[in-house]
Write a protein that holds these residues in place. Structure first.
Motif, mmCIF file in Angstrom:
data_model
loop_
_atom_site.group_PDB
_atom_site.id
_atom_site.type_symbol
_atom_site.label_atom_id
_atom_site.label_comp_id
_atom_site.label_asym_id
_atom_site.label_seq_id
_atom_site.Cartn_x
_atom_site.Cartn_y
_atom_site.Cartn_z
ATOM 1 N N ARG A 111 17.882 68.268 22.854
ATOM 2 C CA ARG A 111 18.764 68.809 21.803
ATOM 3 C C ARG A 111 18.211 70.131 21.272
ATOM 4 O O ARG A 111 18.967 71.083 21.039
ATOM 5 C CB ARG A 111 18.895 67.788 20.662
ATOM 6 C CG ARG A 111 19.758 66.578 21.005
ATOM 7 C CD ARG A 111 20.104 65.783 19.764
ATOM 8 N NE ARG A 111 18.907 65.215 19.154
ATOM 9 C CZ ARG A 111 18.434 64.007 19.435
ATOM 10 N NH1 ARG A 111 19.055 63.246 20.336
ATOM 11 N NH2 ARG A 111 17.370 63.542 18.822
ATOM 12 N N ALA A 112 16.874 70.187 21.083
ATOM 13 C CA ALA A 112 16.270 71.424 20.595
ATOM 14 C C ALA A 112 16.423 72.548 21.619
ATOM 15 O O ALA A 112 16.725 73.699 21.255
ATOM 16 C CB ALA A 112 14.795 71.193 20.273
ATOM 17 N N GLU A 113 16.243 72.223 22.917
ATOM 18 C CA GLU A 113 16.389 73.237 23.961
ATOM 19 C C GLU A 113 17.831 73.726 24.052
ATOM 20 O O GLU A 113 18.073 74.930 24.232
ATOM 21 C CB GLU A 113 15.939 72.661 25.302
ATOM 22 C CG GLU A 113 14.426 72.446 25.393
ATOM 23 C CD GLU A 113 14.041 71.783 26.698
ATOM 24 O OE1 GLU A 113 14.963 71.327 27.426
ATOM 25 O OE2 GLU A 113 12.831 71.719 26.995
ATOM 26 N N ASN A 114 18.763 72.791 23.922
ATOM 27 C CA ASN A 114 20.175 73.192 23.963
ATOM 28 C C ASN A 114 20.533 74.086 22.777
ATOM 29 O O ASN A 114 21.266 75.080 22.911
ATOM 30 C CB ASN A 114 21.075 71.955 23.977
ATOM 31 C CG ASN A 114 20.963 71.175 25.277
ATOM 32 O OD1 ASN A 114 20.598 71.745 26.306
ATOM 33 N ND2 ASN A 114 21.267 69.887 25.236
ATOM 34 N N ALA A 115 19.976 73.714 21.598
ATOM 35 C CA ALA A 115 20.245 74.524 20.406
ATOM 36 C C ALA A 115 19.638 75.919 20.562
ATOM 37 O O ALA A 115 20.259 76.924 20.174
ATOM 38 C CB ALA A 115 19.664 73.827 19.170
ATOM 39 N N LEU A 116 18.440 75.983 21.132
ATOM 40 C CA LEU A 116 17.793 77.273 21.346
ATOM 41 C C LEU A 116 18.582 78.107 22.350
ATOM 42 O O LEU A 116 18.753 79.327 22.167
ATOM 43 C CB LEU A 116 16.361 77.062 21.842
ATOM 44 C CG LEU A 116 15.542 78.320 22.134
ATOM 45 C CD1 LEU A 116 15.415 79.183 20.869
ATOM 46 C CD2 LEU A 116 14.168 77.963 22.684
ATOM 47 N N LEU A 117 19.065 77.455 23.393
ATOM 48 C CA LEU A 117 19.858 78.168 24.393
ATOM 49 C C LEU A 117 21.138 78.717 23.784
ATOM 50 O O LEU A 117 21.526 79.873 24.047
ATOM 51 C CB LEU A 117 20.173 77.220 25.562
ATOM 52 C CG LEU A 117 20.977 77.819 26.711
ATOM 53 C CD1 LEU A 117 20.216 78.999 27.321
ATOM 54 C CD2 LEU A 117 21.296 76.769 27.763
ATOM 55 N N GLU A 118 21.777 77.900 22.954
ATOM 56 C CA GLU A 118 22.994 78.369 22.289
ATOM 57 C C GLU A 118 22.686 79.530 21.353
ATOM 58 O O GLU A 118 23.449 80.501 21.267
ATOM 59 C CB GLU A 118 23.627 77.210 21.496
ATOM 60 C CG GLU A 118 24.238 76.116 22.355
ATOM 61 C CD GLU A 118 25.398 76.641 23.194
ATOM 62 O OE1 GLU A 118 26.149 77.522 22.704
ATOM 63 O OE2 GLU A 118 25.549 76.178 24.344
ATOM 64 N N LEU A 167 25.059 87.775 22.680
ATOM 65 C CA LEU A 167 26.441 88.232 22.490
ATOM 66 C C LEU A 167 26.517 89.285 21.382
ATOM 67 O O LEU A 167 27.216 90.315 21.510
ATOM 68 C CB LEU A 167 27.337 87.034 22.151
ATOM 69 C CG LEU A 167 28.821 87.327 21.916
ATOM 70 C CD1 LEU A 167 29.440 87.943 23.170
ATOM 71 C CD2 LEU A 167 29.559 86.078 21.488
ATOM 72 N N ILE A 168 25.778 89.039 20.297
ATOM 73 C CA ILE A 168 25.780 89.996 19.179
ATOM 74 C C ILE A 168 25.155 91.316 19.607
ATOM 75 O O ILE A 168 25.669 92.404 19.323
ATOM 76 C CB ILE A 168 25.019 89.391 17.968
ATOM 77 C CG1 ILE A 168 25.780 88.179 17.425
ATOM 78 C CG2 ILE A 168 24.809 90.448 16.889
ATOM 79 C CD1 ILE A 168 25.029 87.426 16.352
ATOM 80 N N ILE A 169 24.032 91.236 20.319
ATOM 81 C CA ILE A 169 23.351 92.454 20.763
ATOM 82 C C ILE A 169 24.245 93.269 21.697
ATOM 83 O O ILE A 169 24.283 94.509 21.641
ATOM 84 C CB ILE A 169 22.016 92.083 21.446
ATOM 85 C CG1 ILE A 169 21.020 91.542 20.411
ATOM 86 C CG2 ILE A 169 21.410 93.291 22.155
ATOM 87 C CD1 ILE A 169 19.732 91.050 21.002
ATOM 88 N N ASN A 170 24.969 92.551 22.558
ATOM 89 C CA ASN A 170 25.811 93.256 23.529
ATOM 90 C C ASN A 170 26.997 93.967 22.874
ATOM 91 O O ASN A 170 27.538 94.929 23.436
ATOM 92 C CB ASN A 170 26.327 92.278 24.594
ATOM 93 C CG ASN A 170 25.225 91.897 25.580
ATOM 94 O OD1 ASN A 170 24.257 92.624 25.736
ATOM 95 N ND2 ASN A 170 25.377 90.748 26.227
ATOM 96 N N THR A 171 27.384 93.496 21.711
ATOM 97 C CA THR A 171 28.540 94.126 21.042
ATOM 98 C C THR A 171 28.137 95.279 20.125
ATOM 99 O O THR A 171 28.997 96.014 19.634
ATOM 100 C CB THR A 171 29.290 93.062 20.211
ATOM 101 O OG1 THR A 171 28.400 92.469 19.262
ATOM 102 C CG2 THR A 171 29.864 91.981 21.126
#
Length: 424
Positions: free
Chosen positions: A337-344, A351-355
């Protein structure tokens, strides 16, 4: 010692045998009547015939032959007795020498009179290394040995003595003593009693087992610590035979998989995995016939059919003197769950950096690019962000610009101050 008693009785028996044989020979000589007596003329008087010179000479000759035979036989018996005595003496000396040189062992003979007075007729030198008391002192005063007994073990020795006194039962026990330096030692006493006239005699040995007892205590302590760890750890601990049949498990397995101890002891390890993974689980067990260890990331299933994601380390060991497989599994649901949260979170940040309409990048201390946004990769003339990762300024810019960028990076690293509003 028992050998001394045996030697004495053997010699006495041999002497008695010699006396009996001598008595029979003498009786034979007295009762011998030459055959000539019976060959006398029928008309002659027997007494006259016995008094003749021929008969007397015949009797003397016969007795002389018998006497010579007796003397020769007596000499042979004395020689045999001397050889046996010498052999017994050597044997006794050899046994005493062995007793004196046995490591951590004391050979003894202990006597008890009808008035319960104890003494040591024999005590090997090993006793000095065990108790730190000179054997000569103990032979004079046996009470010194009993005074060093650990108080709690005195009744144990008293019971062994009473059993020997009443039933001639052998003693085999372990007791503790305090040596002259105050050190606690463990002794193994083994002795066999017998009666000699009105005395109770014990023949036996004492062995110092302090080292083995120390090792035993260490093993017990390690076993207790392992048991505490086994019972309290939150991970899954499973032990099965080489075919995967479960032999033992810790409370965490029973608590989280909802099985009873008896149910787990009746099933195979493969049954704890989802049905579609049974074949793969069997392959892993087969692999462990030759491998010392492996890992498995298959999820476990509860009795109700729920799955628990785990990572299991499997290794070979032994259980009750038989080869066994040990499995240590950790629930990784929280970590996943922690790894999934980190990945998200990373995806969102990317996404923010790319915009952002400006270039964003990050490097290591050697000015190697570790990541960037889309704007920076396009500024460098590259089609993707991954094309930037691993490059240096010399790969992306002309030599002069690259040198300035590298110098600027090192300045920031050295001063640990940010550089603001700086253009390429």
């Amino acid at each position: 010692m028992a050998l001394m008693y045996y030697k004495r009785t053997s010699i006495e028996g041999t002497n008695r045998l010699i006396y009996r044989r001598a008595l029979w020979l003498i009786c034979g000589m007295v009762t011998v009547v030459p055959f000539d007596v019976f060959a006398a003329n029928e008309g002659s008087h027997v007494l006259e015939h016995l008094g003749s010179d021929a008969v007397i000479i015949s009797i003397l000759a016969s007795n002389t032959v018998l006497l010579l035979g007796f003397l020769i036989r007596l000499k042979q018996m004395r020689k045999s007795l001397s050889q046996k005595t010498e052999a017994l003496t050597k044997s006794e000396k050899h046994i005493r020498l062995m007793g004196d040189n046995l490591p951590s062992v004391t050979v003894f003979q202990l006597t008890c009179s009808p008035h319960h007075k104890f003494s040591f007729p024999y005590l090997s030198k090993g006793h000095e290394s065990v108790l730190g008391i000179n054997p000569d002192r103990l032979i004079k005063d046996a009470k010194l040995a009993f005074d060093q007994l650990y108080e709690i073990d005195i009744p144990l020795l008293q019971e062994a003595f009473e059993q020997g006194k009443q039933f001639l039962a052998p003693a085999d026990l372990e007791v503790r003593i305090l040596d002259t330096s105050g050190n606690l030692k463990w002794l193994h006493i083994s002795a066999v009693p017998h009666r000699e006239q009105n005395m109770l005699v014990w023949d036996g040995f004492v062995r110092d087992i302090s080292k083995s007892k120390s090792i035993e205590r260490t093993l017990i302590e390690e076993k207790r610590n392992f048991q505490n760890l086994f019972e309290t750890i939150d991970d899954f601990l499973l032990i099965c035979d080489m075919n995967g049949n479960l032999l033992h498990s810790n409370p965490s397995v029973r608590r989280k998989l909802k099985y009873s101890k008896e149910e787990l002891e009746e099933i195979n390890l493969t049954k704890l995995y989802p049905k579609h993974l049974h074949t793969e689980a069997c392959q892993i067990i087969a692999l462990m016939q030759t491998e010392q260890s492996t890992t498995c990331d298959f999820p476990l299933t509860t009795k109700c059919g729920e799955t628990i994601p785990v990572e299991m380390n499997i290794f070979q060991g032994s259980w009750k003197n038989k080869r066994a497989l040990y499995g240590v599994a950790r629930n990784v649901a929280g970590r996943q769950r922690a790894e999934n949260a980190l990945l998200e979170s990373r995806k969102m940040l990317q996404l923010i950096i790319n915009t952002i309409p400006m270039s964003v990048f990050w490097k290591d201390k050697d000015s190697v690019y570790l990541g960037c946004n889309k704007a920076f990769s396009e500024e460098c003339g590259l089609s993707s962000i991954n094309a930037v990762v691993g490059k240096t300024p010399y790969d992306l810019f002309d030599e002069e610009t690259a040198a300035n960028v590298t110098l600027r990076d090192q300045s920031v690293i050295t001063s640990n101050h940010p550089l603001v509003n700086e253009l390429h």
